[in-house]
Scaffold this motif. Structure first.
Motif, PDB file in Angstrom:
ATOM      1  N   PHE A 773       0.790  -1.117  -0.099  1.00 62.18           N
ATOM      2  CA  PHE A 773      -0.065   0.115  -0.042  1.00 62.18           C
ATOM      3  C   PHE A 773       0.907   1.207   0.005  1.00 62.18           C
ATOM      4  CE2 PHE A 773      -3.397   2.643   0.645  1.00 62.18           C
ATOM      5  CZ  PHE A 773      -3.222   3.530   1.644  1.00 62.18           C
ATOM      6  N   ARG A 780       2.311   7.031  -6.581  1.00 63.47           N
ATOM      7  CA  ARG A 780       1.347   7.979  -6.976  1.00 63.47           C
ATOM      8  C   ARG A 780       1.843   9.237  -6.655  1.00 63.47           C
ATOM      9  NH1 ARG A 780      -3.720   6.100  -5.566  1.00 63.47           N
ATOM     10  NH2 ARG A 780      -4.444   4.384  -7.074  1.00 63.47           N
ATOM     11  N   GLU A1052      -1.483  17.715   3.886  1.00 65.12           N
ATOM     12  CA  GLU A1052      -1.577  16.350   3.548  1.00 65.12           C
ATOM     13  C   GLU A1052      -0.810  15.582   4.684  1.00 65.12           C
ATOM     14  OE1 GLU A1052      -0.331  15.061  -0.238  1.00 65.12           O
ATOM     15  OE2 GLU A1052       0.443  13.256   0.502  1.00 65.12           O
ATOM     16  N   THR A1055      -2.410  16.078   8.218  1.00 63.51           N
ATOM     17  CA  THR A1055      -3.479  14.872   8.264  1.00 63.51           C
ATOM     18  C   THR A1055      -2.997  13.685   8.622  1.00 63.51           C
ATOM     19  OG1 THR A1055      -4.689  16.282   6.489  1.00 63.51           O
ATOM     20  CG2 THR A1055      -5.613  13.940   6.875  1.00 63.51           C
ATOM     21  N   LEU A1059      -3.730  11.508  11.940  1.00 59.70           N
ATOM     22  CA  LEU A1059      -4.245   9.919  11.752  1.00 59.70           C
ATOM     23  C   LEU A1059      -3.305   9.109  12.929  1.00 59.70           C
ATOM     24  CD1 LEU A1059      -4.798   9.129   7.962  1.00 59.70           C
ATOM     25  CD2 LEU A1059      -6.245   9.223   9.964  1.00 59.70           C
ATOM     26  N   GLY A1060      -2.281   9.506  13.213  1.00 61.68           N
ATOM     27  CA  GLY A1060      -1.681   8.865  14.210  1.00 61.68           C
ATOM     28  C   GLY A1060      -0.221   8.182  13.311  1.00 61.68           C
TER      29      GLY A1060
ATOM     30  N   ARG B  84      -3.621   7.419  17.321  1.00 64.36           N
ATOM     31  CA  ARG B  84      -3.498   6.373  16.336  1.00 64.36           C
ATOM     32  C   ARG B  84      -4.788   5.316  16.564  1.00 64.36           C
ATOM     33  NH1 ARG B  84       1.233   4.623  13.522  1.00 64.36           N
ATOM     34  NH2 ARG B  84       1.298   2.535  12.880  1.00 64.36           N
ATOM     35  N   PHE B  91     -12.717  16.426   9.909  1.00 68.79           N
ATOM     36  CA  PHE B  91     -12.539  17.799   9.879  1.00 68.79           C
ATOM     37  C   PHE B  91     -13.461  18.455   8.953  1.00 68.79           C
ATOM     38  CE2 PHE B  91      -8.255  17.823  11.419  1.00 68.79           C
ATOM     39  CZ  PHE B  91      -7.628  16.539  11.187  1.00 68.79           C
ATOM     40  N   ASN B  95     -10.041  16.981   4.515  1.00 64.48           N
ATOM     41  CA  ASN B  95      -8.711  16.772   4.485  1.00 64.48           C
ATOM     42  C   ASN B  95      -8.172  15.378   3.802  1.00 64.48           C
ATOM     43  OD1 ASN B  95      -7.626  19.240   5.324  1.00 64.48           O
ATOM     44  ND2 ASN B  95      -7.818  18.796   7.482  1.00 64.48           N
ATOM     45  N   ILE B  97      -6.449  12.667   1.161  1.00 66.89           N
ATOM     46  CA  ILE B  97      -5.206  12.916   0.428  1.00 66.89           C
ATOM     47  C   ILE B  97      -5.640  12.796  -0.979  1.00 66.89           C
ATOM     48  CG2 ILE B  97      -3.073  11.483  -0.016  1.00 66.89           C
ATOM     49  CD1 ILE B  97      -3.472  12.350   2.982  1.00 66.89           C
ATOM     50  N   LEU B 100      -4.939   9.548  -3.456  1.00 69.46           N
ATOM     51  CA  LEU B 100      -5.314   8.478  -3.090  1.00 69.46           C
ATOM     52  C   LEU B 100      -6.954   8.330  -3.446  1.00 69.46           C
ATOM     53  CD1 LEU B 100      -3.533   7.795   0.226  1.00 69.46           C
ATOM     54  CD2 LEU B 100      -2.837   6.887  -2.009  1.00 69.46           C
ATOM     55  N   THR B 101      -7.354   7.087  -4.014  1.00 66.20           N
ATOM     56  CA  THR B 101      -8.918   6.782  -4.109  1.00 66.20           C
ATOM     57  C   THR B 101      -9.330   6.816  -2.707  1.00 66.20           C
ATOM     58  OG1 THR B 101      -8.534   4.277  -4.087  1.00 66.20           O
ATOM     59  CG2 THR B 101      -8.267   5.603  -6.105  1.00 66.20           C
ATOM     60  N   GLU B 104      -8.422   3.926  -0.685  1.00 65.89           N
ATOM     61  CA  GLU B 104      -7.162   3.906  -0.436  1.00 65.89           C
ATOM     62  C   GLU B 104      -6.804   5.165   0.813  1.00 65.89           C
ATOM     63  OE1 GLU B 104      -5.207   4.980  -3.981  1.00 65.89           O
ATOM     64  OE2 GLU B 104      -4.870   3.032  -4.631  1.00 65.89           O
ATOM     65  N   GLU B 107      -7.876   2.908   3.746  1.00 67.29           N
ATOM     66  CA  GLU B 107      -6.812   1.993   3.859  1.00 67.29           C
ATOM     67  C   GLU B 107      -5.764   2.742   4.606  1.00 67.29           C
ATOM     68  OE1 GLU B 107      -6.997  -1.518   0.583  1.00 67.29           O
ATOM     69  OE2 GLU B 107      -6.093   0.599  -0.116  1.00 67.29           O
ATOM     70  N   LEU B 108      -5.448   3.939   4.273  1.00 65.60           N
ATOM     71  CA  LEU B 108      -4.547   4.550   4.955  1.00 65.60           C
ATOM     72  C   LEU B 108      -4.553   4.515   6.538  1.00 65.60           C
ATOM     73  CD1 LEU B 108      -2.023   6.542   3.966  1.00 65.60           C
ATOM     74  CD2 LEU B 108      -3.384   8.652   4.425  1.00 65.60           C
ATOM     75  N   ALA B 109      -5.689   4.715   6.752  1.00 68.29           N
ATOM     76  CA  ALA B 109      -6.005   4.663   8.314  1.00 68.29           C
ATOM     77  C   ALA B 109      -6.068   3.010   8.936  1.00 68.29           C
ATOM     78  CB  ALA B 109      -7.179   5.124   8.838  1.00 68.29           C
ATOM     79  N   GLN B 111      -4.312   0.530   7.694  1.00 68.39           N
ATOM     80  CA  GLN B 111      -3.110  -0.074   7.599  1.00 68.39           C
ATOM     81  C   GLN B 111      -2.342   0.124   9.070  1.00 68.39           C
ATOM     82  OE1 GLN B 111      -0.675  -1.044   4.770  1.00 68.39           O
ATOM     83  NE2 GLN B 111      -2.857  -1.434   3.923  1.00 68.39           N
ATOM     84  N   ILE B 112      -2.551   1.249   9.739  1.00 68.59           N
ATOM     85  CA  ILE B 112      -1.909   1.413  10.977  1.00 68.59           C
ATOM     86  C   ILE B 112      -2.429   0.809  12.208  1.00 68.59           C
ATOM     87  CG2 ILE B 112      -0.657   3.403   9.911  1.00 68.59           C
ATOM     88  CD1 ILE B 112      -2.633   5.305  11.552  1.00 68.59           C
ATOM     89  N   ARG B 151     -12.793   6.799   7.104  1.00 66.57           N
ATOM     90  CA  ARG B 151     -11.579   6.686   7.289  1.00 66.57           C
ATOM     91  C   ARG B 151     -11.517   6.488   9.046  1.00 66.57           C
ATOM     92  NH1 ARG B 151      -7.667  11.732   5.404  1.00 66.57           N
ATOM     93  NH2 ARG B 151      -9.024  12.789   6.973  1.00 66.57           N
ATOM     94  N   LYS B 155     -10.688   2.732  12.315  1.00 66.47           N
ATOM     95  CA  LYS B 155      -9.819   2.749  13.308  1.00 66.47           C
ATOM     96  C   LYS B 155     -10.545   1.914  14.454  1.00 66.47           C
ATOM     97  CE  LYS B 155      -7.763   6.733  13.220  1.00 66.47           C
ATOM     98  NZ  LYS B 155      -6.650   7.739  13.491  1.00 66.47           N
TER      99      LYS B 155
END
Lengths: 1151, 233
Positions: A773, A780, A1052, A1055, A1059-1060, B84, B91, B95, B97, B100-101, B104, B107-109, B111-112, B151, B155
């Motif tokens: 990922f 990208r 970005e 943000t 998100l952490g 996290r 917000f 905000n 990204i 990213l789709t 995605e 998924e950004l969130a 993933q962690i 998003r 989590k």
């Protein structure tokens, strides 16, 4: 309004200081590099030009080993366009103390004058001006320097061996530089095969004895005002050189003819001398024969006379001899008689003596006895008297005793008891007791004592009396004994008297005999005298004859001496003559046409090398700074663009407020202007003063001036600052104005972030599926901002390529010498010799080469140089090597293909092997022919059979058969390639001078091309500077790009932070992109670097040299690692910046 | 012990010479599973409270206990962990990204965080199952905000904090979003805190906190929170 604007600009600067500073830094770096490097070559050239002008350096120098005679001089001066000309003497001598080889020239007046560094010019004939480099060897102003008289292998042995100089001791007045000796580290060859010059010196012209000048220096009118490297100047001087060559074209032949004539004359003279001498010998021999004959005659005569005389003398002598014999007999008789007489006489005298002695003894004895008798008698009488006296005394004592005793008895003391007491006390020596007994006792004791004494005395005297009486009796006996003796003596006496008479008679007889003898002797004398006089007269005659003979002998002796003298003289003359004839013949054979060396400034290799280096440096300075500047500008561009972007809103607001476009963009324009001007000023102040000087000092090894004549070349400063301003202020202006095309509202709206789209990579589902990922995110992001991505790649690749280039160049430089001398050329020295100069020396030389332990291997070759010309390039000199024994030689020199180092060549039957640099320059390949011009100016076509790898110099290798076929003559072996024994500890200077000691050796050349390696070392330093600056640039580029990256994506990133994402993850999020771009940039950088490397290798190196083209894996590694290190460092900075992001501030809404 | 307790919280900003007190002794507490609305005029200090509660900012004085843990004394690392695992933030301006789709972005969130909700599922939950592969630029405002909510929800946070989530949306869309939030709160039991300056929304919350002039002026509970559909403004 103005103040507000200034305030605004000031605040803007303050609040975005990093941006301002980075732009400033980029500009100053760009200007620094551009101005500094572009100014280097002009600085080098300028210094040399200044020096050339100050010393009024000659445009042409004409030199010949025999010296320029009148005809030469007039020919030279006949040229048009000469503005001034000077003729000078020169001689190469060794110093007396340090054995340095110095070229002494006559002091130049106006052309090529020395440049004083200390002291003053010589004014008197006994003063000298020395090369500056000799000051380091310990010479001082005021010191006296003396030189050893010259020796030369080429000198004719004339009878009058005149010294070249009037004096050989000089006082040092100063030190100087000279334009013909511009490289302090490269020694020039001395002209007479003496070795390499250690320095030069100038003395007054008056010191030279020769009539012929050694060289001439010219200045041309047309060349006035032009610099040495301008093409017009070069053309003028080379044309003039051609003309001069034509003018002097017949001279070498003529000079040679004159020389040969001189030699022939000398041969003739000496042959005449030889004939004379021979004749002399003949004459003298004749004289000697004559004298000899005379002498023999005289000798014979003398012999005969001598014989006669001898006979006569003999006879006379025998007569005399007889008479003499008789006399002798008589004499002997006489002598005998005399002897007998003497004997008897002495006997008689002995007897007489004895008698006298005896007689005397007797008388003495008697007298003595009588005397003794008298004496004794007297004593006796005395003794009797004494005794009677004693008796008298005794009687008195008795009387006294009686008296005493009567007295005592009168007193009633019994005398006996008293007597006993006292006598006992006396006996016991008890004096006190006695005294106690009274006076009477004392008296009696005295009486006793006295009596005892007297009795003793009497005894003694009586004894003596007896003795005397005995003695008297003895004497009387003795006297009686003496009487018979007396009788004997009387008898003897009478005998003696008789004998005396007899003796007297005998004597008388003898005397008579003596007289007779004397007479006889006189007779003999007489007859002898007669004989003598006869003999004398005869001798006189003979002497006369002898004197004559002696005279004759003397004559002979004289004649002989004379002959020997003259013979010796004659032999010497003959030997001398023979030697001179041999010399002359040899020199005649060895005589070649003397070369008239005509040199323009370019032909002085030291001088030329400097300009050449400057030119090559200039080429580098055209590439590197431009590149550098470009990248720097790119960064500035993007920074200013970013700035304008960030201020979008502000700009819109101002527009909405009604400000006009110029007013709005003013701020950004001035912002850019200030940063670029300040940066530019810094760059200008540091660029040429520091960088040009640094580059200059990289080359100052090959130049006497350690520091340049500094001059600022403003054109580069101005250009670079202008470009800098254009890239910042102008760009800012343009970008802002671009924005201002939109209306206010649009500007005030937040710019829509660039839309995300599918990237090409996504379509490759195969790969895309396999990516994680975060990898997809990175991909990208990278492709989203294409412009920035390209810029980053460009910037990184640019820097990587420069670093790569730097290291690759260093490798090319540093590997060159090891490859050339460990793998290709194995010999260290090339010794040029001429066997014709001396047979004995040639033989010695050959023996030396075989026997000496210093040499491991040597190979005989024929060495000839040829020229190759092409328009646009300077003339290239090719060394043609023809080995006597190819197999031997190939052990000393490896010939191999440049592409495949395992493929080695042997000498082909047909064609020659050419080294690859010239093959490149001439654009020939195997099978082509190369046209060269040989030493006799003929054009020769050489077939190229193979091309070999070589880095220093141009060479053609061919077999002797091919050479003979091509050139029409056999190669005359004139050089030896020498490989030293590496396990011997050899002092090279000693070795070279040992070689030069052989009369046949003309010069010894080392193969390590000192000048090339010097110039390459300079390159090394320049490259080092390049690497440093490239690294700095790389760092700044990466830093800037990363910062811009972050600034643009602040929202970005915040943000994500919200998100952490942990700080490392956040940094990685950004860094993955940077890293990928770096990798791509490195890859591209490799390609660029390889291209640049190739390009530079062609240009940077002087024509006759090549650099080692191979690039080592290490270079790739280092370039990559350095770039990555910078990117890592930048990442660290980025990390800290990201950590400090205030999420709240960054995510604040647009309200 | 309430799920969230804020005690005596102060937040001051130093601006040159002056000190601005954004939070002047804030006290309140929240229970688990509550839908909380914080109302107040602009500049009252609401966002500050949310930011601090969300671990994006730190307070100068006071205690903030979330599920027993005092985050006021947490260091940067602990705060990051808190953000996290425990917080989901929405917000006003989404905000997302942009590169990213929608999927995605979620998924950004996810993933962690271990045990995150499946991105597709969450997208489905917010009603965007058909928009998985669109970029934010291709989505409308409401859709974008939904993605943002997805998003945040992916989590599985303890608190879902929303700072004026409907501020950039029109009336209808805003209502839909609020509906989504309410539903999420009731269905998943996530404690939701919404900041708004629109008083009209207050009835839908279990708890309403009024912040004015850096202090909590009023806090009241709604026994029967209304559904958003019933509210009109």
């Amino acid at each position: 309004m103005k103040i507000a604007l200034l305030k605004d600009i000031y605040r803007e600067i303050r609040y975005s200081l990093p941006r301002f500073l980075s732009i400033m830094l980029m500009i100053s770096l760009g200007v620094f590099v551009y101005s500094g490097l572009k100014g280097s070559a002009p600085l080098m050239r300028n210094t040399m030009n200044d020096f050339t002008t100050k010393t009024n350096m000659a445009d042409l120098k004409i030199e010949t080993i025999l010296g320029l005679d009148r005809k030469d001089m007039s020919l030279i001066l006949s040229g048009q366009d000469i503005s001034t000309a000077e003729f000078h003497y020169s001689v190469d001598l060794n110093t007396a103390d340090s054995d340095l080889l110095i070229q002494l020239q006559s002091l130049p007046k106006t052309i090529s004058i020395p440049y004083l560094t200390a002291g003053r010019l010589p004014e008197n004939a006994n003063e000298i001006l020395l090369d500056h480099s000799l000051q380091a060897k310990g010479y001082q102003i005021g010191q006296v320097i003396s030189f050893k008289k010259e020796i030369s292998k080429f000198r004719f042995r004339t009878d009058e061996q005149e010294n070249t100089l009037k004096r050989y001791k000089f006082q040092i007045t100063g030190f100087c530089y000279h334009p013909e000796f511009t490289n302090p580290n490269l020694k020039r060859e001395a002209s007479d095969g003496l070795g390499k010059l250690d320095g030069f010196a100038f003395i007054s012209e008056k010191n030279f004895n020769s009539d012929d000048y050694r060289f001439a220096r010219l200045k041309l009118n047309q060349a006035d005002g032009l610099t040495s490297e301008s093409p017009i100047y070069k053309e003028i001087t080379s044309n003039y050189k051609k003309n001069l060559r034509t003018v002097l074209i017949g001279r070498p032949k003529l000079r040679l003819r004159d020389l040969k004539k001189e030699a022939m004359d000398q041969i003739r003279d000496n042959e005449k001398k030889l004939t004379d001498a021979q004749r002399q010998i003949k004459d003298a021999r004749n004289q000697l024969d004559l004298a000899n004959r005379e002498l023999t005659d005289g000798e014979d005569q003398l012999d005969r006379q001598k014989k006669n005389l001898a006979n006569q003398i003999q006879k006379a002598e025998s007569d005399i001899q007889k008479a003499e014999n008789q006399l002798n007999l008589a004499k002997s008789n006489l002598d005998q008689g005399l002897a007998a007489y003497h004997l008897e006489k002495s006997e008689w005298e002995n007897g007489k003596k004895q008698y006298s002695e005896g007689h005397l003894a007797l008388i003495n004895g008697k007298t003595q006895l009588k005397q003794e008798q008298d004496k004794l008698q007297k004593n006796l009488d005395q003794l009797e008297i004494g005794i009677s006296q004693i008796e008298k005394a005794l009687m008195e004592l008795d009387a006294a005793e009686k008296q005493l005793f009567s007295a005592l008895s009168a007193l009633g003391i019994t005398p006996d008891a008293f007597k006993l007491k006292v006598s006992t006390a006396v006996k016991n020596n008890q004096t006190s007791l006695i005294e106690a007994m009274g006076d009477a006792a004392v008296n009696y004791a005295a009486i006793i004592q006295n009596r005892q004494k007297l009795l003793l005395q009497k005894k003694e005297l009586l004894r003596n009396q007896q003795k005397i009486q005995v003695s008297l009796k003895m004497i009387a006996d003795e006297l009686v004994k003496l009487e018979p003796k007396e009788m004997d003596l009387k008898k003897i006496k009478s005998t003696l008297d008789l004998a005396e008479i007899a003796l007297r008679n005998a004597k008388a007889d003898l005397d008579k005999g003596q007289a007779e003898y004397k007479l006889g002797i006189e007779k003999l004398e007489l007859s002898r005298r007669d004989l003598t006089s006869q003999v004398n007269s005869a001798w006189e005659k003979i002497n006369q004859a002898e004197t004559e003979l002696t005279k004759a002998r003397q004559k002979y002796e004289d004649g002989k001496d004379k002959f020997e003298e003259e013979e010796k003289e004659a032999n010497d003359k003959i030997a001398d003559g023979k030697a001179k004839i041999a010399d002359a013949k040899k020199i005649l054979k060895a005589l070649k046409e003397p070369a008239y060396k005509i040199q323009t400034r370019d032909d002085l290799s030291q001088y030329y090398l400097y300009y050449d280096s400057a030119q090559r440096m200039e080429f580098l300075s055209n590439i590197f700074p431009v590149f550098f500047f470009l990248i720097a500008m790119l960064v500035c561009l993007s920074t200013m663009t970013r700035m304008a972007e960030e201020h979008r809103g502000q700009i819109g607001t101002l527009k909405a407020l009604g400000y006009n476009n110029w007013d709005i963009s003013k701020k950004y324009f001035y912002y850019g202007l200030f940063s670029s001007v300040i940066g530019g000023i810094i760059g200008v102040c540091l660029g040429q003063p520091i960088l040009s000087r640094a580059v200059y000092s990289a080359y100052n090894d090959i130049f006497i001036f350690q520091k340049p004549f500094f001059k600022m070349f403003w054109q580069y400063n101005i250009i670079s600052v202008l470009i800098g301003i254009a890239c910042t202020a102008l760009v800012a202006f343009i970008v802002v104005n671009k924005h201002l095309h939109f209306n206010a509202a649009a500007l005030m709206r937040p710019k829509a972030p660039k839309n995300g789209t599918k990237i090409a990579l996504e379509r490759i589902i195969f790969i895309w599926k396999r990516m994680s990922f975060l990898q997809k995110v990175t991909a990208r992001n990278m492709f989203r901002y294409k412009a920035r991505m390209l810029m980053a790649i460009l910037g990184i690749s640019g820097c990587t390529s420069l670093v790569f280039l730097g290291f690759a160049l260093r490798d090319s430089v540093s590997h060159l010498l090891p490859i050339q001398f460990e793998q290709l050329t194995h010999y260290q020295y090339m010794v040029i010799y001429d066997e014709d100069l001396s047979e004995s020396a040639a033989a010695d030389f050959r023996t030396y080469l075989k026997k000496t332990s210093a040499i491991r291997q040597s190979s005989t070759i024929y060495l000839e140089s040829a020229d190759w010309n092409k328009k646009g390039l300077s003339t290239q000199t090719i060394q043609m090597i023809i080995p006597q024994n190819p197999q031997d030689f190939l052990e000393l020199q490896t010939l191999r293909s440049p592409e495949n180092t395992k493929k080695t060549f042997t000498l082909p039957k047909e064609g020659a092997i050419l080294t690859d640099k010239l093959a490149k320059l001439a654009q020939v390949k195997v099978g082509d022919t190369l046209e060269v011009i040989d030493e006799d100016n003929r054009k020769i076509q050489i077939l190229i059979a193979a091309i070999s790898e070589n880095y220093l110099g141009h060479y053609l290798y061919m077999s002797k058969n091919y050479y003979t076929r091509l050139f029409g003559e056999n190669p005359a072996w004139n050089a030896k390639a020498i490989l030293l024994n590496s396990d011997q500890d050899i002092n090279e200077d000693t070795f070279i001078s040992e070689l030069l000691d052989f009369d046949v050796v003309l010069s010894v050349a080392e193969t390590n091309f000192a000048s090339a390696s010097q110039s390459l070392e300079s390159l090394d330093i320049v490259v080092g500077i390049m690497i440093l600056l490239s690294s700095l640039l790389a760092f700044v580029v990466l830093y800037n790009l990363s910062n811009i990256n972050i600034s643009e994506r602040m929202r970005e990133l915040s943000t994500i932070k919200v998100l952490g994402f942990f700080p490392q993850e956040l940094t990685a999020y950004v860094y993955r992109e940077t890293f990928s771009l770096s990798i791509i940039g490195i890859g591209l950088g490799y390609i660029l670097g390889i291209l640049l490397h190739k390009m530079i290798l062609e240009v940077i190196v002087p024509d006759a040299f090549q650099l080692y083209a191979k690039i080592f894996p290490m270079t790739y590694l280092i370039a990559a690692i350095m770039t990555l290190i910078f990117s890592v460092i930048v990442m660290i900075f980025v990390h800290f910046r990201l950590k400090r992001i205030d999420m709240v501030e960054a995510l604040k809404s647009y309200e | 012990m309430a799920y969230v307790e804020v005690k005596n919280m102060y937040k001051r900003y130093k601006m040159g010479q002056s000190i601005i007190v954004a939070n002047n002794g804030i006290d309140f507490s929240l229970e688990k599973g509550e839908f909380v609305v914080i109302v107040g005029p602009s500049g009252a200090g609401k966002s500050t409270v949310l930011n601090i509660l969300g671990g994006m900012d730190t307070c100068d004085e006071g205690q903030i206990l979330v599920d027993g843990k005092n985050i006021a004394t947490a260091n940067a690392y602990e705060l990051t962990k808190y953000r996290r695992y425990d917080i989901g933030f929405v917000f006003q301006f989404y905000n997302l990204i942009p590169n990213l789709t929608a999927k995605e972005n979620v998924e950004l969130a996810s993933q962690i965080v271990k045990n995150a909700l499946d991105a597709e599922k969450v997208m489905d939950m917010v009603g965007l199952a058909h928009r998985l592969n669109n970029f934010p630029a291709q989505l409308s405002g409401g859709e974008q905000q939904r993605v943002a909510i997805a998003r945040a929800l992916a989590k599985k946070p303890k608190l879902l904090l929303c700072d004026e989530p409907t501020g950039a949306l029109d009336y209808k869309t805003g209502k839909a979003i609020l509906q989504l939030l309410q539903d999420t709160c009731l269905k998943t039991g996530t404690t939701v805190v919404v900041i708004t300056h629109n008083q009209a929304i207050a009835p839908i919350a279990h708890r309403v906190i009024e912040i004015n002039d850096a202090k909590v002026r009023n806090m009241h509970l709604n026994q029967n929170p209304k559904s958003i559909q019933e509210i009109e403004w």
